[in-house]
Each structure stands twice: as structure tokens, then as C-alpha cells.
Design a protein around this motif. Structure first.
Motif: not given
Length: 282
Positions: A216, A220, A224, A229, A233, A236-237
Motif C-alpha cells: 500500500y 501510494l 499519481t 492504482y 489503494m 482506501k480511496r
């Protein structure tokens, strides 16, 4: 000799069943949550049985994706995680087995020092090396790329140590016989060491695949671009949405599906995994 007592056997089975329930209950709750509307869990009540919205939830995830829930489509994220996990697992095994082969079977100056320098890196976790590693990756132009996700995590002192310990158990007579038969270093490595290391590689592959799948912090930092992703990730987003309540049915459905690839790898390689931990094929 082990005594077979019915009471102890029943107690052992009871403890095992309780352990399985303790592990499986959160997974069951995640699946149940994915089959109910997102508003169900906002009331504070947690249902214990599946609902009737599983077709809608999983259909949207496999169809249009979950981009409206704060993350890229699920298939893209799971594909990124799969590429990263496979690259890390296969890369770690390849580099570690070659480095252990060189340290054990070749005679060169400071080879023991080289091994201990590799071994000392076990004391430096990824979090300690994040800033210099990010600087190197950025200077090499590897940000927002699959190479940037996997290459910095490929080196493994643990796998090198395990392969070295296994190679040290190879009988000297086997090495001498291969040399007498005219086998060079690469032929000895390909025809003898690799087959003998099959179960060890399988056990390491399972462990390293799960390690890569669950990454993770590094993804992260190094990515970007939403197209790169990973599924961890993405979860969590989806939870950290701004000015709105998380859509828990999509979050839990993503978490449930994210568990499937590691579980399938463990199930498919269970026999080799166990043999690699408890046996040494020689």
C-alpha cells in the motif's frame, strides 16, 4: 508414541473450529455487507445474512466499474495488483536464487562479506528507505509505471538467505559428480539446483505474491496516475470520500474480491507450499 484420547481429540477439534470461525467471521460480514444497500450500515445495525442486492453491486463492479465511488474500475485495479504481485514474486525469486548460487558455489574475494551486507538489509524496512528509493526512482523516470511499482521491491535478503541455507545442504559429492560429467556452472544450476529448489521456490512464491498484492505505502507514493492504482489503494480511496458517506456495499465487495487471487494462489500451490516449508528434496 502419540496417545489417541477421545477427549483430547474433541478438544483439539473444538479449538480448531473456533479458530476457523474467528478468521472466517469477518470475511462473512464483508460478503454480507456487499449484498445489502449502502444505507443499511448507516443505521448502525449489522445484518448477518446476505441481502438481495448482490446482483446490482457485483454487476456494476464488473460492468461499468466503480469510478463513481472514488476509485478507478475494479478490473483495472486488480490487474495492476496482479502485475505488481507477480513481478515482485518472480523477480525476488530470480535475483535471490542467482545471488545465493554465486555466494555458495563460486569462490571470489569478500563473498562472505557480500552475503552479510545483503543480510544486514533485513534491518532496514521499506519505510526507512522510502525517501532515497523514491529519489532514485524519480531520477530514473520510473514514476507512474509498472517498473516503478515493482523494481524497487524486488531485492530480497530473506529469500537470498533461505536459498543459501538450502544450497549449503547440497552434498559435495553431487557437485563433484556434475563436474566430472562435464556440467558447467549454468548447466549445474539449470539441471540440478533448479529441480531441487522447486518446493522452496513454490513456498517463497506464495509468501512473496501475498506480500506484493498487499502493498500500500509504496504504490501510494510512486503513483499519481489513477490508471496505475492497485486494489488496496482503491479500497482506501473509496473509504476516504469527501463530503459523503462511504458506499460500504462497494467497499466490502471490492475487499471480498481482492481476497480471491491470494486465496487461489494458496489453494493451488498448497501442497508445494507445505513441502517447501517442511521438506528438503535432495
Amino acid at each position: 508414541m502419540v496417545e489417541h484420547r477421545p477427549v483430547l481429540t474433541a478438544l483439539a477439534h473444538a479449538v480448531l473450529i473456533l479458530g476457523v470461525l474467528a478468521v472466517a467471521f469477518p470475511v462473512w460480514l464483508a460478503f454480507v455487507a456487499s449484498t445489502h444497500p449502502s444505507t443499511t450500515f448507516l443505521s448502525g445495525l449489522v445484518p448477518l445474512w446476505p441481502g438481495d442486492h448482490w446482483r446490482e453491486t457485483y454487476g456494476q463492479m464488473f460492468g461499468t466499474g466503480i469510478s463513481t465511488s472514488g476509485a478507478p474500475p475494479l478490473g483495472l485495479m486488480m490487474g495492476n495488483s496482479l502485475i505488481m504481485a507477480l513481478s515482485i514474486a518472480l523477480g525476488k525469486i530470480a535475483i535471490s536464487i542467482l545471488s545465493a548460487f554465486a555466494i555458495v558455489f563460486f569462490r571470489f574475494p569478500f563473498r562472505h562479506l557480500a552475503f552479510w551486507l545483503i543480510f544486514v538489509t533485513l534491518m532496514l524496512p521499506v519505510e526507512v528507505r522510502i525517501v532515497p528509493t523514491f529519489k532514485v526512482v524519480a531520477d530514473l523516470g520510473m514514476l507512474n509505471s509498472y517498473a516503478g511499482l515493482a523494481v524497487p521491491l524486488i531485492a530480497s535478503a530473506t529469500a537470498t538467505f533461505l536459498f543459501r541455507q538450502f544450497f549449503l545442504t547440497i552434498p559435495d559429492e553431487l557437485v563433484e559428480a556434475a563436474r566430472i560429467d562435464g556440467a558447467g556452472p549454468l548447466k549445474f544450476f539449470r539441471d540440478i539446483l533448479l529441480p531441487l529448489s522447486r518446493t522452496n521456490m513454490a513456498a517463497l512464491f506464495v509468501i512473496l505474491f501475498i506480500y506484493g498484492w498487499n502493498q500500500y505505502i509504496w504504490p501510494l507514493i510512486v503513483t499519481t496516475d489513477e490508471r496505475l492504482y492497485t486494489v488496496v489503494m482503491g479500497i482506501k480511496r473509496m473509504v476516504d470520500v469527501a463530503d459523503a458517506e462511504p458506499q460500504w456495499n462497494y467497499v466490502m465487495a471490492t475487499a471480498t474480491l481482492a481476497m480471491l487471487p491470494p486465496v487461489l494462489v494458496v489453494v493451488a500451490m498448497q501442497r508445494l507450499f507445505v513441502k517447501g516449508l517442511i521438506e528438503q528434496e535432495k
